[in-house]
Design an enzyme around this catalytic site. Structure first.
Site, PDB file in Angstrom:
ATOM      1  N   HIS A   1       0.908  -1.212   0.036  1.00  0.00           N
ATOM      2  CA  HIS A   1       0.017   0.028  -0.006  1.00  0.00           C
ATOM      3  C   HIS A   1       0.991   1.332  -0.089  1.00  0.00           C
ATOM      4  O   HIS A   1       1.877   1.378   0.809  1.00  0.00           O
ATOM      5  CB  HIS A   1      -0.766  -0.045   1.375  1.00  0.00           C
ATOM      6  CG  HIS A   1      -1.696   1.246   1.338  1.00  0.00           C
ATOM      7  ND1 HIS A   1      -2.991   1.555   0.627  1.00  0.00           N
ATOM      8  CD2 HIS A   1      -1.597   2.594   1.847  1.00  0.00           C
ATOM      9  CE1 HIS A   1      -3.242   2.558   0.649  1.00  0.00           C
ATOM     10  NE2 HIS A   1      -2.733   3.243   1.400  1.00  0.00           N
TER      11      HIS A   1
ATOM     12  N   ASP B   1     -16.315   1.424   5.796  1.00  0.00           N
ATOM     13  CA  ASP B   1     -15.151   2.715   5.350  1.00  0.00           C
ATOM     14  C   ASP B   1     -15.642   3.575   4.205  1.00  0.00           C
ATOM     15  O   ASP B   1     -15.391   4.625   4.445  1.00  0.00           O
ATOM     16  CB  ASP B   1     -13.975   1.783   4.976  1.00  0.00           C
ATOM     17  CG  ASP B   1     -12.974   2.669   4.190  1.00  0.00           C
ATOM     18  OD1 ASP B   1     -12.356   3.407   5.035  1.00  0.00           O
ATOM     19  OD2 ASP B   1     -12.587   2.471   2.888  1.00  0.00           O
TER      20      ASP B   1
ATOM     21  N   ARG C   1     -16.251  11.819   6.324  1.00  0.00           N
ATOM     22  CA  ARG C   1     -14.674  12.374   6.818  1.00  0.00           C
ATOM     23  C   ARG C   1     -14.426  13.516   5.616  1.00  0.00           C
ATOM     24  O   ARG C   1     -13.688  14.665   6.012  1.00  0.00           O
ATOM     25  CB  ARG C   1     -13.460  11.329   6.730  1.00  0.00           C
ATOM     26  CG  ARG C   1     -13.614  10.339   8.010  1.00  0.00           C
ATOM     27  CD  ARG C   1     -12.311   9.508   7.977  1.00  0.00           C
ATOM     28  NE  ARG C   1     -11.227   9.705   7.681  1.00  0.00           N
ATOM     29  CZ  ARG C   1     -10.304   9.197   6.922  1.00  0.00           C
ATOM     30  NH1 ARG C   1     -10.743   8.159   6.254  1.00  0.00           N
ATOM     31  NH2 ARG C   1      -9.007   9.680   7.069  1.00  0.00           N
TER      32      ARG C   1
ATOM     33  N   SER D   1      -8.888   3.107   7.784  1.00  0.00           N
ATOM     34  CA  SER D   1      -9.485   3.099   6.596  1.00  0.00           C
ATOM     35  C   SER D   1      -8.544   2.222   5.858  1.00  0.00           C
ATOM     36  O   SER D   1      -8.991   1.280   4.844  1.00  0.00           O
ATOM     37  CB  SER D   1      -9.432   4.316   5.919  1.00  0.00           C
ATOM     38  OG  SER D   1      -9.871   4.514   4.701  1.00  0.00           O
TER      39      SER D   1
ATOM     40  N   LYS E   1      -9.327  -2.149   4.708  1.00  0.00           N
ATOM     41  CA  LYS E   1      -9.543  -2.797   3.358  1.00  0.00           C
ATOM     42  C   LYS E   1      -8.388  -3.945   2.999  1.00  0.00           C
ATOM     43  O   LYS E   1      -8.755  -4.928   2.477  1.00  0.00           O
ATOM     44  CB  LYS E   1      -9.362  -1.730   2.442  1.00  0.00           C
ATOM     45  CG  LYS E   1     -10.656  -0.888   2.325  1.00  0.00           C
ATOM     46  CD  LYS E   1     -10.435   0.253   1.125  1.00  0.00           C
ATOM     47  CE  LYS E   1      -9.694   1.392   1.060  1.00  0.00           C
ATOM     48  NZ  LYS E   1      -9.942   2.309   2.408  1.00  0.00           N
TER      49      LYS E   1
END
Length: 434
Positions: free
Chosen positions: A82, A161, A168, A183, A187
């Site tokens: 990520h 999420d 948000r 968040s 995932k």
């Protein structure tokens, strides 16, 4: 329990129990409490913070708001990567086929562009026919067949999420590290992974501007991953200049293909082999990150990663002819050369401005519903520390938006700061954290 008392506790700086956090998430996801109450909780959490246990509990509740991808039938380590987002960051297109070629399974659920930064899904969808909306059964089939599958968040995965992220965005609570962590991790954990490599970016083109901010986020992500018994490695990497030389969706696919073919040894190559090496190490196919990195280099040189990318594209419905012959891709109406505005050494690059210029040319979305022009973008053959001569060609812009050309050129030229003194090259990888 009731939501009002829980919100009051967090407003007053108290920590919440796991049960209280789970109650809030379940109540909001099911529509039992309204947006305005959950918005109050978000602001209370933003101002007073959440500790590591609370962050882990929030992640768990968001994770279990939907389905978890069951990958036990696929024997082997499942490792993902990520990135926290940057300009020209297309490493996912390179490292997924590299790691898969090394025998690692890569179940990658990616996102779209956010603000001035690009998104992996938008890049992949610039390939005609490429389907990023596979259902979970097809996702698992592709993963098992070729070792990697790249899709977007489905309705089944961490639905809380999606709801919370939208709120948000509308309540100025995006930058909260605990909420960012929950968040991302909800995932990633839903993918059924065994380990995760994190690329936490810092600099003028990143969301975390200072290295200190990036370290705080990395620590939170690592702590949460470990609380779920996942292997994790984080890299703090520099985003004070675009990664690679191409910014824009198809342009970034094109540059990724150059790396996959072994024709590129730039900073993009350097970061890609390091991240791939870490994935290979976490997946048990190397004894260290260094050994994994050497394996990644050999895989790229052999052409195996390029062949693997072709296989991924084919299995996800993409047009192989375009990948094999990139010159067949449509060209923009306007292709305008960039010239150095001055002579001297490049002291700094305002990467945010470059990202915004690409967005305005059509490579990103100025509004939520805007359609991306996949062929639009910027080629910028400039790095900090380079010596330029006034009026030398340094790249080009591509767009169909004639009315955006002047403003984008101004942004690009103003992003370059020159010095008479020779500048230092930027150190790409600032820190490695286990």
């Amino acid at each position: 329990m009731n939501s009002l008392e829980i919100i009051q506790k967090k407003r007053d700086g108290e920590s919440l129990s796991d049960i209280e956090i789970d109650f809030l998430i379940k109540s909001y996801s099911s529509g039992k409490i309204p947006d305005y109450q959950f918005a109050a909780f978000l602001m209370a959490g933003f101002l007073n913070g959440l500790n590591k246990r609370e962050t882990s509990a929030l992640t768990k509740s968001m994770l279990h708001s939907g389905k978890l991808v069951e990958l036990s039938s696929i024997k082997g380590y499942k490792i993902d990567k990520h990135s926290t987002g940057g300009v020209g960051d297309k490493t996912s297109l390179i490292i997924a086929p590299v790691a898969a070629s090394a025998g690692i399974y890569v179940p990658m659920i990616s996102g779209r562009g956010l603000g001035h930064t690009g998104g992996t899904l938008d890049k992949l969808e610039s390939i005609p026919g490429f389907n990023t909306s596979l259902n979970l059964n097809r996702f698992k089939y592709v993963l098992k067949k070729c070792g990697a599958a790249l899709i977007g968040q489905t309705k089944e995965i961490a639905p809380a999420d999606k709801l919370i992220y939208a709120l948000r965005s509308a309540t100025a609570t995006i930058e909260s590290v605990p909420f960012i962590t929950a968040s991302i991790m909800s995932k990633k954990l839903a993918e059924g992974i065994d380990g995760l490599v994190l690329d936490v970016k810092t600099g003028n083109g990143a969301f975390m501007k200072s290295e200190k901010e990036a370290l705080v986020l990395a620590d939170s992500l690592i702590s949460t991953a470990k609380s779920f018994k996942k292997k994790v490695i984080a890299f703090i990497t520099d985003m004070n200049q675009p990664l690679g030389n191409y910014i824009g969706n198809w342009l970034e696919v094109y540059e990724s293909l150059n790396v996959l073919r072994g024709d590129d040894s730039s900073d993009l190559y350097e970061l890609s082999v390091t991240l791939s090496g870490a994935m290979i190490f976490l997946g048990g196919k190397a004894g260290s990150i260094k050994e994994g990195t050497e394996k990644a280099k050999k895989i790229l040189m052999s052409g195996k990663a390029y062949d693997k990318f072709l296989e991924i594209v084919r299995l996800q419905g993409g047009d192989i002819k375009i990948i094999s012959n990139p010159d067949l891709y449509p060209r923009s109406k306007y292709n305008i050369k960039l010239y150095s505005p001055a002579s001297g050494c490049v002291k700094s690059i305002d990467t945010y401005m470059i990202g915004m210029a690409a967005l305005e040319l059509g490579a990103g979305r100025l509004t939520k519903d805007e359609v991306i022009d996949h062929k639009a973008g910027i080629i910028l053959n400039v790095k900090t520390g380079d010596h330029l001569t006034k009026d030398m060609i340094i790249g080009e812009i591509r767009t169909d938006k004639k009315n955006q050309i002047d403003n984008s050129l101004k942004r690009i030229y103003n992003s370059l700061e020159f010095s008479k003194v020779k500048g230092n090259k930027i150190k790409l990888i600032k820190k490695t954290i286990y």
